[in-house]
Design a protein around this motif. Structure first.
Motif, mmCIF file in Angstrom:
data_model
loop_
_atom_site.group_PDB
_atom_site.id
_atom_site.type_symbol
_atom_site.label_atom_id
_atom_site.label_comp_id
_atom_site.label_asym_id
_atom_site.label_seq_id
_atom_site.Cartn_x
_atom_site.Cartn_y
_atom_site.Cartn_z
ATOM 1 N N ASP A 1 39.411 48.453 50.634
ATOM 2 C CA ASP A 1 39.365 48.488 49.144
ATOM 3 C C ASP A 1 40.129 47.330 48.487
ATOM 4 O O ASP A 1 39.482 46.608 47.479
ATOM 5 N N VAL A 2 41.223 46.744 48.970
ATOM 6 C CA VAL A 2 42.007 45.729 48.521
ATOM 7 C C VAL A 2 42.320 44.457 49.487
ATOM 8 O O VAL A 2 42.795 43.481 49.092
ATOM 9 N N GLY A 3 41.632 44.566 50.663
ATOM 10 C CA GLY A 3 42.037 43.559 51.545
ATOM 11 C C GLY A 3 41.287 42.119 51.354
ATOM 12 O O GLY A 3 41.823 41.209 51.653
ATOM 13 N N HIS A 4 40.189 42.062 50.571
ATOM 14 C CA HIS A 4 39.585 40.781 50.464
ATOM 15 C C HIS A 4 40.222 40.290 49.077
ATOM 16 O O HIS A 4 40.651 40.711 47.914
ATOM 17 N N LEU A 5 40.405 39.030 49.185
ATOM 18 C CA LEU A 5 40.874 38.074 47.966
ATOM 19 C C LEU A 5 39.509 38.130 46.848
ATOM 20 O O LEU A 5 38.579 37.651 47.330
ATOM 21 N N ALA A 6 40.184 38.256 45.756
ATOM 22 C CA ALA A 6 39.055 38.221 44.670
ATOM 23 C C ALA A 6 38.424 37.122 44.487
ATOM 24 O O ALA A 6 37.477 36.960 44.062
ATOM 25 N N GLY A 7 39.366 35.890 44.527
ATOM 26 C CA GLY A 7 38.947 34.561 44.181
ATOM 27 C C GLY A 7 39.869 33.527 44.418
ATOM 28 O O GLY A 7 41.219 33.919 44.579
ATOM 29 N N PRO A 8 39.843 32.354 44.320
ATOM 30 C CA PRO A 8 40.659 31.511 44.305
ATOM 31 C C PRO A 8 41.674 31.314 43.119
ATOM 32 O O PRO A 8 41.229 31.559 41.826
ATOM 33 N N TRP A 9 43.070 32.137 43.563
ATOM 34 C CA TRP A 9 43.885 32.047 42.441
ATOM 35 C C TRP A 9 44.410 30.928 41.494
ATOM 36 O O TRP A 9 44.702 31.208 40.254
ATOM 37 N N LEU A 10 44.395 29.931 41.964
ATOM 38 C CA LEU A 10 44.423 28.743 41.015
ATOM 39 C C LEU A 10 43.160 27.866 40.599
ATOM 40 O O LEU A 10 43.380 27.128 39.810
ATOM 41 N N GLY A 11 42.249 28.309 41.048
ATOM 42 C CA GLY A 11 40.878 27.629 40.906
ATOM 43 C C GLY A 11 40.904 26.128 41.164
ATOM 44 O O GLY A 11 39.807 25.434 41.002
ATOM 45 N N ASP A 12 41.831 25.862 42.203
ATOM 46 C CA ASP A 12 41.902 24.449 42.825
ATOM 47 C C ASP A 12 41.163 24.502 44.082
ATOM 48 O O ASP A 12 40.797 25.321 44.740
ATOM 49 N N PRO A 13 40.985 23.201 44.812
ATOM 50 C CA PRO A 13 40.312 23.158 46.195
ATOM 51 C C PRO A 13 41.032 23.918 47.298
ATOM 52 O O PRO A 13 40.372 24.523 48.158
ATOM 53 N N VAL A 14 42.364 23.649 47.104
ATOM 54 C CA VAL A 14 43.012 24.326 48.189
ATOM 55 C C VAL A 14 43.057 25.946 48.018
ATOM 56 O O VAL A 14 42.833 26.447 49.116
ATOM 57 N N SER A 15 43.120 26.599 46.866
ATOM 58 C CA SER A 15 43.254 27.910 47.047
ATOM 59 C C SER A 15 41.836 28.411 47.226
ATOM 60 O O SER A 15 41.316 29.343 47.818
ATOM 61 N N GLN A 16 40.581 27.483 46.771
ATOM 62 C CA GLN A 16 39.418 28.046 47.137
ATOM 63 C C GLN A 16 39.138 27.877 48.553
ATOM 64 O O GLN A 16 38.458 28.987 49.431
ATOM 65 N N GLU A 17 39.636 26.782 49.337
ATOM 66 C CA GLU A 17 39.355 26.860 50.786
ATOM 67 C C GLU A 17 40.396 28.161 51.503
ATOM 68 O O GLU A 17 39.793 28.474 52.432
ATOM 69 N N THR A 18 41.478 28.373 50.841
ATOM 70 C CA THR A 18 42.290 29.254 51.654
ATOM 71 C C THR A 18 41.589 30.826 51.425
ATOM 72 O O THR A 18 41.520 31.547 52.043
ATOM 73 N N PHE A 19 41.211 30.945 50.125
ATOM 74 C CA PHE A 19 40.348 32.165 49.775
ATOM 75 C C PHE A 19 39.201 32.420 50.448
ATOM 76 O O PHE A 19 39.096 33.634 51.239
ATOM 77 N N GLU A 20 38.242 31.393 50.801
ATOM 78 C CA GLU A 20 37.267 31.551 51.738
ATOM 79 C C GLU A 20 37.551 31.615 53.358
ATOM 80 O O GLU A 20 36.985 32.582 53.822
ATOM 81 N N PHE A 21 38.687 31.022 53.768
ATOM 82 C CA PHE A 21 39.005 31.137 55.167
ATOM 83 C C PHE A 21 39.675 32.542 55.388
ATOM 84 O O PHE A 21 39.251 33.168 56.242
ATOM 85 N N TYR A 22 40.387 32.861 54.567
ATOM 86 C CA TYR A 22 40.933 34.328 54.546
ATOM 87 C C TYR A 22 40.104 35.253 54.564
ATOM 88 O O TYR A 22 39.957 36.246 55.370
ATOM 89 N N ASN A 23 39.082 35.515 53.516
ATOM 90 C CA ASN A 23 38.116 36.584 53.502
ATOM 91 C C ASN A 23 37.370 36.452 55.040
ATOM 92 O O ASN A 23 36.931 37.438 55.638
ATOM 93 N N ARG A 24 36.862 35.154 55.506
ATOM 94 C CA ARG A 24 35.906 35.230 56.376
ATOM 95 C C ARG A 24 36.804 35.492 57.820
ATOM 96 O O ARG A 24 36.137 36.296 58.437
ATOM 97 N N ARG A 25 37.895 35.007 57.901
ATOM 98 C CA ARG A 25 38.609 35.138 59.158
ATOM 99 C C ARG A 25 39.475 36.357 59.308
ATOM 100 O O ARG A 25 39.281 36.993 60.393
ATOM 101 N N VAL A 26 39.823 36.903 58.214
ATOM 102 C CA VAL A 26 40.857 38.131 58.315
ATOM 103 C C VAL A 26 39.872 39.457 58.132
ATOM 104 O O VAL A 26 40.061 40.536 58.884
#
Length: 111
Positions: free
Chosen positions: A39-64
């Motif tokens: 229920d809570v494991g997926h990140l909802a979105g990039p927290w800062l809206g910058d490219p680094v948080s976007q990349e981290t958000f995508e990587f985390y949800n995809r890999r973890v």
């Protein structure tokens, strides 16, 4: 890779119910945690809206959370293995009880 000979675990038939109950408790605890993580494991979105948080958000949800070989799916596989062991213990217990019942019946007829 090291090959190990098959191991044999000897368990007293009297210990089977307690072992199965321990697996049931572990499965209850793990199941609750996995439901919460689902229920809570997926990140909802990039927290800062910058490219680094976007990349981290995508990587985390995809890999973890989503990857079949990722941590979340490893926990699901662990849960499935615990279920298999618990069910095997239940089968062993039922087999033992059936065999003992047959032995009692057989010996009872001879006396």
């Amino acid at each position: 890779m090291t090959d190990y000979p098959p191991a044999t675990m000897r368990v007293s038939p009297r210990a089977l119910p307690a072992m199965r109950a321990a697996y049931d408790r572990a499965l209850d605890d793990l199941g609750a945690e996995l439901r919460a993580l689902r229920d809570v494991g997926h990140l909802a979105g990039p927290w800062l809206g910058d490219p680094v948080s976007q990349e981290t958000f995508e990587f985390y949800n995809r890999r973890v959370m989503d990857a079949p070989d990722g941590p979340y799916h490893a926990l699901l596989a662990y849960e499935a293995e615990l279920v298999r062991v618990r069910d095997q213990l239940a089968t062993m217990e039922a087999d033992y009880r059936r065999t003992e019942g047959e032995n009692v019946e057989l010996w009872g007829r001879r006396l």
